[in-house]
Design a protein around this motif. Structure first.
Motif, mmCIF file in Angstrom:
data_model
loop_
_atom_site.group_PDB
_atom_site.id
_atom_site.type_symbol
_atom_site.label_atom_id
_atom_site.label_comp_id
_atom_site.label_asym_id
_atom_site.label_seq_id
_atom_site.Cartn_x
_atom_site.Cartn_y
_atom_site.Cartn_z
ATOM 1 N N GLY A 86 53.583 31.489 36.909
ATOM 2 C CA GLY A 86 52.355 30.741 36.660
ATOM 3 C C GLY A 86 51.353 30.899 37.775
ATOM 4 O O GLY A 86 50.144 31.077 37.533
ATOM 5 N N PHE A 87 51.833 30.873 39.018
ATOM 6 C CA PHE A 87 50.935 31.051 40.146
ATOM 7 C C PHE A 87 50.383 32.473 40.184
ATOM 8 O O PHE A 87 49.221 32.695 40.558
ATOM 9 N N ILE A 88 51.197 33.460 39.788
ATOM 10 C CA ILE A 88 50.738 34.851 39.764
ATOM 11 C C ILE A 88 49.597 35.019 38.771
ATOM 12 O O ILE A 88 48.617 35.734 39.025
ATOM 13 N N VAL A 89 49.696 34.354 37.608
ATOM 14 C CA VAL A 89 48.633 34.454 36.601
ATOM 15 C C VAL A 89 47.330 33.869 37.141
ATOM 16 O O VAL A 89 46.239 34.438 36.948
ATOM 17 N N VAL A 90 47.419 32.730 37.836
ATOM 18 C CA VAL A 90 46.216 32.122 38.424
ATOM 19 C C VAL A 90 45.620 33.039 39.490
ATOM 20 O O VAL A 90 44.394 33.243 39.549
ATOM 21 N N VAL A 91 46.478 33.611 40.326
ATOM 22 C CA VAL A 91 45.998 34.521 41.370
ATOM 23 C C VAL A 91 45.371 35.761 40.754
ATOM 24 O O VAL A 91 44.364 36.280 41.251
ATOM 25 N N LEU A 92 45.958 36.254 39.656
ATOM 26 C CA LEU A 92 45.403 37.423 38.971
ATOM 27 C C LEU A 92 43.969 37.161 38.518
ATOM 28 O O LEU A 92 43.084 38.004 38.705
ATOM 29 N N ALA A 93 43.740 35.979 37.933
ATOM 30 C CA ALA A 93 42.378 35.632 37.512
ATOM 31 C C ALA A 93 41.445 35.509 38.711
ATOM 32 O O ALA A 93 40.285 35.948 38.654
ATOM 33 N N CYS A 94 41.930 34.950 39.815
ATOM 34 C CA CYS A 94 41.090 34.808 41.004
ATOM 35 C C CYS A 94 40.742 36.167 41.609
ATOM 36 O O CYS A 94 39.602 36.387 42.057
ATOM 37 N N GLY A 139 41.217 51.529 27.971
ATOM 38 C CA GLY A 139 41.926 52.215 29.040
ATOM 39 C C GLY A 139 41.409 51.837 30.417
ATOM 40 O O GLY A 139 42.190 51.618 31.354
ATOM 41 N N GLU A 140 40.093 51.706 30.555
ATOM 42 C CA GLU A 140 39.508 51.355 31.843
ATOM 43 C C GLU A 140 39.892 49.941 32.257
ATOM 44 O O GLU A 140 40.307 49.707 33.405
ATOM 45 N N TYR A 141 39.780 48.991 31.341
ATOM 46 C CA TYR A 141 40.106 47.606 31.684
ATOM 47 C C TYR A 141 41.605 47.387 31.848
ATOM 48 O O TYR A 141 42.020 46.536 32.647
ATOM 49 N N SER A 142 42.416 48.134 31.107
ATOM 50 C CA SER A 142 43.865 48.010 31.295
ATOM 51 C C SER A 142 44.277 48.541 32.653
ATOM 52 O O SER A 142 45.194 47.998 33.295
ATOM 53 N N PHE A 143 43.608 49.602 33.139
ATOM 54 C CA PHE A 143 43.896 50.121 34.473
ATOM 55 C C PHE A 143 43.555 49.086 35.534
ATOM 56 O O PHE A 143 44.302 48.885 36.504
ATOM 57 N N VAL A 144 42.415 48.395 35.363
ATOM 58 C CA VAL A 144 42.049 47.322 36.295
ATOM 59 C C VAL A 144 43.078 46.203 36.253
ATOM 60 O O VAL A 144 43.523 45.694 37.293
ATOM 61 N N LEU A 145 43.472 45.814 35.050
ATOM 62 C CA LEU A 145 44.434 44.713 34.901
ATOM 63 C C LEU A 145 45.778 45.059 35.523
ATOM 64 O O LEU A 145 46.418 44.214 36.161
ATOM 65 N N VAL A 146 46.221 46.303 35.361
ATOM 66 C CA VAL A 146 47.507 46.721 35.925
ATOM 67 C C VAL A 146 47.483 46.652 37.441
ATOM 68 O O VAL A 146 48.396 46.106 38.077
ATOM 69 N N LEU A 147 46.433 47.200 38.059
ATOM 70 C CA LEU A 147 46.372 47.229 39.519
ATOM 71 C C LEU A 147 46.198 45.826 40.107
ATOM 72 O O LEU A 147 46.777 45.515 41.151
ATOM 73 N N VAL A 148 45.412 44.980 39.449
ATOM 74 C CA VAL A 148 45.262 43.603 39.927
ATOM 75 C C VAL A 148 46.589 42.852 39.794
ATOM 76 O O VAL A 148 46.959 42.045 40.665
ATOM 77 N N CYS A 149 47.319 43.129 38.725
ATOM 78 C CA CYS A 149 48.643 42.513 38.543
ATOM 79 C C CYS A 149 49.605 42.957 39.639
ATOM 80 O O CYS A 149 50.367 42.151 40.174
ATOM 81 N N LEU A 150 49.562 44.241 39.999
ATOM 82 C CA LEU A 150 50.403 44.729 41.091
ATOM 83 C C LEU A 150 50.046 44.055 42.412
ATOM 84 O O LEU A 150 50.925 43.687 43.202
ATOM 85 N N CYS A 151 48.745 43.873 42.654
ATOM 86 C CA CYS A 151 48.312 43.206 43.885
ATOM 87 C C CYS A 151 48.807 41.758 43.923
ATOM 88 O O CYS A 151 49.274 41.280 44.969
ATOM 89 N N ALA A 152 48.714 41.057 42.790
ATOM 90 C CA ALA A 152 49.181 39.668 42.744
ATOM 91 C C ALA A 152 50.684 39.585 42.972
ATOM 92 O O ALA A 152 51.175 38.665 43.651
ATOM 93 N N ILE A 153 51.429 40.538 42.429
ATOM 94 C CA ILE A 153 52.879 40.515 42.584
ATOM 95 C C ILE A 153 53.285 40.876 44.011
ATOM 96 O O ILE A 153 54.199 40.277 44.587
ATOM 97 N N MET A 154 52.598 41.845 44.605
ATOM 98 C CA MET A 154 52.952 42.270 45.958
ATOM 99 C C MET A 154 52.700 41.201 46.998
ATOM 100 O O MET A 154 53.484 41.046 47.944
ATOM 101 N N PHE A 155 51.612 40.423 46.847
ATOM 102 C CA PHE A 155 51.200 39.526 47.914
ATOM 103 C C PHE A 155 51.372 38.044 47.586
ATOM 104 O O PHE A 155 51.309 37.214 48.493
ATOM 105 N N PHE A 156 51.568 37.676 46.302
ATOM 106 C CA PHE A 156 51.607 36.254 45.937
ATOM 107 C C PHE A 156 52.786 35.936 45.007
ATOM 108 O O PHE A 156 52.679 35.024 44.189
ATOM 109 N N SER A 157 53.866 36.667 45.111
ATOM 110 C CA SER A 157 54.975 36.479 44.167
ATOM 111 C C SER A 157 55.956 35.404 44.598
ATOM 112 O O SER A 157 57.031 35.283 44.019
#
Length: 299
Positions: free
Chosen positions: A246-254, A223-241
């Motif tokens: 493919g680029f979003i996945v790379v940004v998510l890892a960064c 639950g803790e790591y999924s919450f981190v993954l969700v919010l980081v995914c939202l950040c990648a989509i909001m600012f790097f979509s």
């Protein structure tokens, strides 16, 4: 949709933990996971080990509620992924009013942490929960103001609008302040270092997770790591979509690597300093931004 959302989330968490262990080993100058194909099987073995251990309960614990609260936290994080889906053009699409839905579900996770600590009924768990409530409620006000500024500025209630908006107006370069603020909110609301005030081992053993073991600890971990993954995914989509999935996945890892760098470099913030940072600095910055946005719209 719910079952389809759970599978990539669990797989993403598994490889996220593997990447975290590799990077932490790199920072500490030690050998990381190296069991069979560069440690790819390590997350699976860790999960099997946790699920095979014996579940221990304290004498004063409410067993039924303790088990239920662990499931509720993971279920709350899964709800985030139900809101999202990818169409045939691999463009991110979100549910209607998804910004408000994310705010509501994130507040609901606070009640899960309260149940997790209260059902165990031990000192360290309750103190960790009280710390989490203080920090979460304080910064939830800032997060609400942050989304209000975005709603007023862009006149949008849907995360999918960021995809089309970024085509003409790159939000990362033209709204760098918003990116820094959102990354700060991610580290604070997910309890990442230096804001891991609810489970700091040097003071509270493990905080609200002190008395959890085996399957229950695995559920809290997911639950803790999924919450981190969700919010980081939202950040990648909001600012790097702008550049596709493919680029979003790379940004998510960064972005997750940036959070890990903070874990390796930054010291833990005292809880009174964290509260002062909210009520003295961040909230007035957001009020000023909201005031400027309203003035620009009126002009």
């Amino acid at each position: 949709n719910f079952l389809l959302a759970c599978v990539p989330l669990l797989v993403g968490i598994a490889f996220l933990t593997l990447m975290e262990r590799y990077l932490l080993a790199l920072f500490h100058f030690r050998v990381g996971p190296d069991l069979w194909l560069f440690g790819l099987i390590q997350p699976i073995l860790d999960g099997v080990k946790l699920f095979l251990k014996t579940v221990l309960y304290t004498f004063r614990a409410h067993v039924v509620l303790q088990v239920a609260s662990s499931f509720f936290l993971l279920f709350t994080c899964f709800i985030f992924f139900v809101f999202f889906s990818f169409d045939m053009f691999c463009r991110f699409m979100a549910a209607d009013m998804s910004i408000l839905l994310v705010m509501v579900v994130s507040v609901f996770s606070l009640y899960c942490y309260i149940m997790i600590a209260w059902t165990v009924d031990t000192r360290y768990s309750v103190i960790g929960c009280m710390r989490y409530m203080l920090v979460f409620l304080s910064y939830e006000v800032c997060a609400g103001l942050f989304f209000i500024v975005l709603i007023v500025w862009f006149s949008m209630f849907n995360f999918s609008s960021f995809v089309f908006f970024n085509v003409y107006y790159c939000l990362f370069f033209n709204g760098l302040v918003f990116f820094y603020l959102f990354m700060a909110f991610i580290m604070i609301e997910t309890g990442r270092v230096p804001f891991d005030l609810s489970e700091c081992e040097s003071e509270l053993v493990a905080g609200f997770m002190t008395e959890y073991s085996s399957v229950l600890f695995a559920l809290l971990f997911l639950g803790e790591y999924s919450f981190v993954l969700v919010l980081v995914c939202l950040c990648a989509i909001m600012f790097f979509s702008t550049y596709g999935v493919g680029f979003i996945v790379v940004v998510l890892a960064c972005l997750y690597c940036v959070i890990l760098f903070g874990r390796c470099w930054l010291p833990r913030v005292r809880i009174d300093y964290a509260i002062v940072l909210h009520w003295v600095v961040l909230i007035w910055v957001l009020f000023s931004m909201l005031y400027l946005v309203i003035l620009l719209m009126l002009v």
